[in-house]
Design a protein around this motif. Structure first.
Motif, mmCIF file in Angstrom:
data_model
loop_
_atom_site.group_PDB
_atom_site.id
_atom_site.type_symbol
_atom_site.label_atom_id
_atom_site.label_comp_id
_atom_site.label_asym_id
_atom_site.label_seq_id
_atom_site.Cartn_x
_atom_site.Cartn_y
_atom_site.Cartn_z
ATOM 1 N N PRO A 82 0.844 -1.207 0.000
ATOM 2 C CA PRO A 82 0.000 0.000 0.000
ATOM 3 C C PRO A 82 0.876 1.254 0.000
ATOM 4 O O PRO A 82 1.824 1.352 0.794
ATOM 5 N N VAL A 83 0.583 2.195 -0.893
ATOM 6 C CA VAL A 83 1.376 3.419 -0.918
ATOM 7 C C VAL A 83 1.199 4.200 0.378
ATOM 8 O O VAL A 83 2.081 4.973 0.777
ATOM 9 N N SER A 84 0.067 3.980 1.052
ATOM 10 C CA SER A 84 -0.145 4.643 2.343
ATOM 11 C C SER A 84 0.838 4.125 3.391
ATOM 12 O O SER A 84 1.185 4.848 4.337
ATOM 13 N N ALA A 85 1.322 2.888 3.238
ATOM 14 C CA ALA A 85 2.334 2.364 4.159
ATOM 15 C C ALA A 85 3.650 3.100 3.964
ATOM 16 O O ALA A 85 4.353 3.409 4.938
ATOM 17 N N LEU A 86 3.997 3.385 2.698
ATOM 18 C CA LEU A 86 5.204 4.170 2.433
ATOM 19 C C LEU A 86 5.062 5.568 3.018
ATOM 20 O O LEU A 86 6.016 6.104 3.603
ATOM 21 N N ALA A 87 3.875 6.146 2.859
ATOM 22 C CA ALA A 87 3.634 7.481 3.413
ATOM 23 C C ALA A 87 3.775 7.480 4.929
ATOM 24 O O ALA A 87 4.369 8.394 5.512
ATOM 25 N N ALA A 88 3.229 6.451 5.557
ATOM 26 C CA ALA A 88 3.341 6.353 7.021
ATOM 27 C C ALA A 88 4.810 6.301 7.437
ATOM 28 O O ALA A 88 5.203 6.945 8.422
ATOM 29 N N GLY A 89 5.628 5.572 6.694
ATOM 30 C CA GLY A 89 7.053 5.498 7.003
ATOM 31 C C GLY A 89 7.734 6.859 6.903
ATOM 32 O O GLY A 89 8.550 7.231 7.763
ATOM 33 N N VAL A 90 7.370 7.613 5.866
ATOM 34 C CA VAL A 90 7.946 8.952 5.693
ATOM 35 C C VAL A 90 7.552 9.865 6.849
ATOM 36 O O VAL A 90 8.388 10.597 7.409
ATOM 37 N N TRP A 91 6.286 9.803 7.248
ATOM 38 C CA TRP A 91 5.830 10.702 8.315
ATOM 39 C C TRP A 91 6.370 10.294 9.679
ATOM 40 O O TRP A 91 6.575 11.141 10.552
ATOM 41 N N ILE A 92 6.635 9.027 9.882
ATOM 42 C CA ILE A 92 7.296 8.601 11.123
ATOM 43 C C ILE A 92 8.705 9.199 11.176
ATOM 44 O O ILE A 92 9.143 9.731 12.208
ATOM 45 N N ALA A 93 9.429 9.126 10.038
ATOM 46 C CA ALA A 93 10.776 9.713 9.973
ATOM 47 C C ALA A 93 10.712 11.220 10.212
ATOM 48 O O ALA A 93 11.556 11.797 10.923
ATOM 49 N N PHE A 94 9.706 11.863 9.625
ATOM 50 C CA PHE A 94 9.517 13.305 9.786
ATOM 51 C C PHE A 94 9.306 13.644 11.265
ATOM 52 O O PHE A 94 9.928 14.578 11.810
ATOM 53 N N LEU A 95 8.459 12.866 11.914
ATOM 54 C CA LEU A 95 8.128 13.118 13.311
ATOM 55 C C LEU A 95 9.353 12.922 14.212
ATOM 56 O O LEU A 95 9.617 13.725 15.125
ATOM 57 N N VAL A 96 10.107 11.871 13.955
ATOM 58 C CA VAL A 96 11.316 11.601 14.740
ATOM 59 C C VAL A 96 12.310 12.755 14.597
ATOM 60 O O VAL A 96 12.898 13.220 15.589
ATOM 61 N N CYS A 97 12.512 13.242 13.366
ATOM 62 C CA CYS A 97 13.437 14.346 13.137
ATOM 63 C C CYS A 97 13.000 15.610 13.878
ATOM 64 O O CYS A 97 13.828 16.318 14.481
ATOM 65 N N LEU A 98 11.723 15.916 13.860
ATOM 66 C CA LEU A 98 11.227 17.098 14.547
ATOM 67 C C LEU A 98 11.427 17.002 16.056
ATOM 68 O O LEU A 98 11.833 17.970 16.711
ATOM 69 N N ILE A 99 11.123 15.833 16.601
ATOM 70 C CA ILE A 99 11.263 15.646 18.054
ATOM 71 C C ILE A 99 12.730 15.741 18.465
ATOM 72 O O ILE A 99 13.076 16.411 19.449
ATOM 73 N N LEU A 100 13.613 15.078 17.707
ATOM 74 C CA LEU A 100 15.040 15.150 18.025
ATOM 75 C C LEU A 100 15.561 16.575 17.907
ATOM 76 O O LEU A 100 16.385 17.028 18.710
ATOM 77 N N LEU A 118 24.220 22.030 17.473
ATOM 78 C CA LEU A 118 23.959 22.673 16.190
ATOM 79 C C LEU A 118 24.268 21.766 15.002
ATOM 80 O O LEU A 118 23.542 21.766 13.999
ATOM 81 N N GLU A 119 25.339 21.014 15.095
ATOM 82 C CA GLU A 119 25.683 20.121 13.988
ATOM 83 C C GLU A 119 24.587 19.085 13.758
ATOM 84 O O GLU A 119 24.220 18.791 12.616
ATOM 85 N N LEU A 120 24.061 18.525 14.860
ATOM 86 C CA LEU A 120 22.973 17.549 14.733
ATOM 87 C C LEU A 120 21.723 18.219 14.177
ATOM 88 O O LEU A 120 21.030 17.650 13.325
ATOM 89 N N GLN A 121 21.439 19.446 14.630
ATOM 90 C CA GLN A 121 20.265 20.161 14.119
ATOM 91 C C GLN A 121 20.391 20.425 12.621
ATOM 92 O O GLN A 121 19.415 20.272 11.874
ATOM 93 N N TYR A 122 21.574 20.814 12.169
ATOM 94 C CA TYR A 122 21.759 21.064 10.739
ATOM 95 C C TYR A 122 21.640 19.771 9.930
ATOM 96 O O TYR A 122 21.115 19.768 8.811
ATOM 97 N N PHE A 123 22.123 18.668 10.510
ATOM 98 C CA PHE A 123 21.966 17.366 9.847
ATOM 99 C C PHE A 123 20.487 17.004 9.733
ATOM 100 O O PHE A 123 20.008 16.551 8.673
ATOM 101 N N LEU A 124 19.746 17.212 10.827
ATOM 102 C CA LEU A 124 18.305 16.928 10.803
ATOM 103 C C LEU A 124 17.587 17.850 9.826
ATOM 104 O O LEU A 124 16.622 17.436 9.169
#
Length: 367
Positions: A50-68, A75-81
């Protein structure tokens, strides 16, 4: 940002669950434009993911990056994120554009759930780009471009691996009852060399799509084929062959079958007007009219008393018993999918995006 991403993630998970389980969604009833999109071959990658499964994976990565990002002062980690978020934003924007195009040009229907996810995704991506560029402008376009490249690759892979025409095929081992093209609606010349029986449910959005292609298919094949239009109900209310235990998503189709056949038997011209009204404009989205709406329109065409009397015609019950035999003998492993083409003892359940593709399937069937 976290709140918006969480909303889209939940939408993606809901859509993924629907794709895997087949359960209905609110406002996404059988026959609706929403159902046409979610039930389309384009809702899967390689026909299984399901393409929605791929989308869910992308949004999980997005959420993790925002929280971190919010919990780390390095600053180096923030610029990497930031770079990861820009890549994800490019992927989200490109993928949203691709799937909106698919709904508009290939499926010709729009899913409110999907469109909400796409619009929110584009908005989140825009906010992310603004936020990241303000923190550190360098390399933003390169990262966004890389994300867009990923989206283009997804589109290319999906387009290359998704057949524009496909069909489930089978062969009836028992003799099939014959239906006369003189007793039922026909698209094409009843005396054509090849007369194909088409089983359909009035509430089936894919049936509507195929139905609207039939005149073009007849033209493409130079009038050598004709289609007997045979309604059948996929509701357990009058079809005992529908598997028990599943949700009856075609409630009301028994009454719609009776209304259509009653009109045809009483006044074929009125039936043609009813058919045109019911299926609607092929270029627009569609939600099947309710039984009450269909009854009211049919009553306006021939009169309520006349319609009520015609619905009681014994011929309709006789027809239903015949078409149920055909349906049962051309079903495999309890599957009840329509639309279904039947020619002699061969049958196929087509999926085509245009009349040319459907014509090629029909041509193969009649050779």
């Amino acid at each position: 940002m976290v709140a918006l991403v969480t909303i889209v993630l939940l939408l993606s998970i809901i859509l993924c669950f629907h794709s895997i389980s087949g359960r209905g969604l609110i406002g996404c009833s059988q026959g609706s434009s929403c159902n046409a999109v979610l039930g389309s071959k384009w809702s899967f990658l390689f026909g299984i993911i399901p393409v929605s499964a791929l989308a869910a994976g992308v949004w999980i990565a997005f959420l993790v990056c925002l929280i971190l990002h919010s919990r780390n002062s390095d600053l180096e980690l923030q610029y990497f994120l930031n770079r990861i978020l820009l890549i994800l934003s490019g992927s989200v924007t490109g993928s949203a554009a691709w799937f909106i195009w698919l709904q508009s040009h290939m499926i010709k229907a729009f899913c409110p759930y999907c469109m909400t996810a796409h619009i929110l995704g584009i908005a989140i991506s825009a906010l992310t780009v603004i936020w990241c560029v303000r923190q550190k402008p360098g390399h933003s376009l390169l990262n966004i471009g890389f994300g867009l490249t990923i989206a283009v690759a997804l589109a290319v892979v999906q387009f290359a691996t998704t057949p524009l025409t496909l069909a489930e095929r089978g062969f009836a081992r028992e003799p099939l009852p014959e239906l006369s093209p003189r007793e039922l609606p026909v698209t094409g010349d009843p005396d054509a060399p090849h007369v194909i029986t088409l089983l359909y449910d009035w509430q089936c959005s894919h049936c509507r799509k195929i139905h609207n292609m039939l005149p073009d298919v007849v033209d493409i094949l130079s009038g050598k084929v004709a289609f007997i239009l045979c309604p059948i109900s996929l509701s357990r209310e009058c079809n005992p062959l529908i598997p028990q235990g599943s949700t009856d998503r075609f409630t009301g189709s028994c009454q719609l079958l009776h209304i259509g056949l009653a009109l045809w038997r009483t006044d074929p011209i009125a039936y043609s007007r009813y058919e045109e009204w019911y299926w609607g404009d092929p270029a627009k989205g569609w939600n099947p009219p309710s039984v009450d709406e269909a009854t009211a329109y049919a009553s306006d065409l021939i009169g309520a008393d006349r319609l009520e009397q015609a619905i009681k015609d014994p011929w309709i019950e006789s027809y239903m018993q015949t078409v149920l035999q055909i349906f049962g003998r051309t079903s495999s492993e309890g599957r009840s999918a329509v639309p279904r083409f039947i020619y002699k003892n061969d049958w196929l359940i087509p999926e085509a995006d245009d009349a040319a593709g459907l014509a090629s399937l029909v041509s193969e069937m009649t050779q």
